[in-house]
Write an enzyme that holds these catalytic residues in place. Sequence first.
Site: not given
Ligand SMILES: NC(=O)c1ccc[n+]([C@@H]2O[C@H](COP(=O)([O-])OP(=O)(O)OC[C@H]3O[C@@H](n4cnc5c(N)ncnc54)[C@H](O)[C@@H]3O)[C@@H](O)[C@H]2O)c1
Length: 333
Positions: A124-126, A7-8, A152, A148
């Site tokens: 996540t905090d959720e 997910g980078g 998680k 969601y």
């Molecule tokens: N954004 C927030 O505020 C937040 C807060 C707490 C936790 N998180 C967690 O942090 C992580 C990143 O969140 P984000 O906001 O950057 O998400 P995002 O939606 O911006 O990015 C998700 C990434 O995962 C990739 N992806 C999705 N499904 C995939 C699969 N099957 N195989 C490979 N890659 C896949 C997507 O292409 C994308 O690059 C997640 O696990 C999310 O639950 C996010």
Amino acid sequence: MRLLVTGGAGFMGSNFVHYIYASRPDAEILVYDKFTYAGRIENLKELDTSRVKIVKGDILDQEKFTETLKAFQPDYVVHFAAETHVDRSIKDPSIFIDVNVKGVYIILEALRRHDGPKLIHISTDEVYGDISGEPVTEEAPFKPSSPYSASKASGDLLCQAYWRTYSLPVRIVRPSNNYGPRQFPEKLIPKTILRALNGLPIPVYGDGSQERDWLYVEDFSRGLETIILRGRDGEAYNLPGLNPKTNIQVIQDILTLLGKPHSLITFVPDRPGHDKRYAMRGDKVLSLGWKPQTPWLDGLRKTIEWYKANEWWWRPLLGDEFFSKDTPWGGTR
Ligand SMILES: NC(=O)c1ccc[n+]([C@@H]2O[C@H](COP(=O)([O-])OP(=O)(O)OC[C@H]3O[C@@H](n4cnc5c(N)ncnc54)[C@H](O)[C@@H]3O)[C@@H](O)[C@H]2O)c1
């Protein structure tokens, strides 16, 4: 240090890759990403390909993930890849169960059969659900409210079970709401900035009194680096912003910084199951020497400046629906 980052190409993953790339010249990184609607090659474009390799792959593709793991031989797998938008999970939970539950299982199994790398799992905090009293520690029960957050929570619990059962070296990170550059415009802060820049009404769920704890994404990346360098296997770490704000405050601050009238705010019916408040204690990660450094209005100003300077990045993402006055609000994550 060799890092395989799933997910980078998404918001937090790409910010973490940029951060590590700049702060640790010794780091070699492999991004494994499916490039869904939220993952974009543009998010990694300035990085030297001799230090950052990119593999297009699905975490549900066990064979490809395992091959990539074997070929790259990372010290750490940092697992960001997920479906992340609560509103989408309410419309259709199925892909959330596939990616956020089965996807974690596939990664855990691949690592169980492949000695060496440690897993850093981004939760996540959720998972704690609505918090009405004191901010919670890592020991608090899970009470997820949306498909969601339930997906998680399941991924987080699987990681805990693999540590207990197989001693698989895993550390769990539970960040609060992140904000900063490169966040997809369906989320609260970029959506508010872009709608305000375009002079559109800003719909707010309910009365806007829902409280979130905002963490600037660069501070998140430093916190994650701290947990990688100084954390312990088998532990979960809350990563709070220590910066609680109601949604209405967030929107008012953005409108003020942009010099736009607060009359753009319009109230719409609340999201089903909407959590009122997230609030975590961060004693464990604070004791490792990390704390958030970016004051709220500085982080917000930097975020606004980034969206103003990078219209090429967001303009192609916005369909007609975004510019419609009737677009339902795509909330707070
Ligand atoms: N954004 C927030 O505020 C937040 C807060 C707490 C936790 N998180 C967690 O942090 C992580 C990143 O969140 P984000 O906001 O950057 O998400 P995002 O939606 O911006 O990015 C998700 C990434 O995962 C990739 N992806 C999705 N499904 C995939 C699969 N099957 N195989 C490979 N890659 C896949 C997507 O292409 C994308 O690059 C997640 O696990 C999310 O639950 C996010």
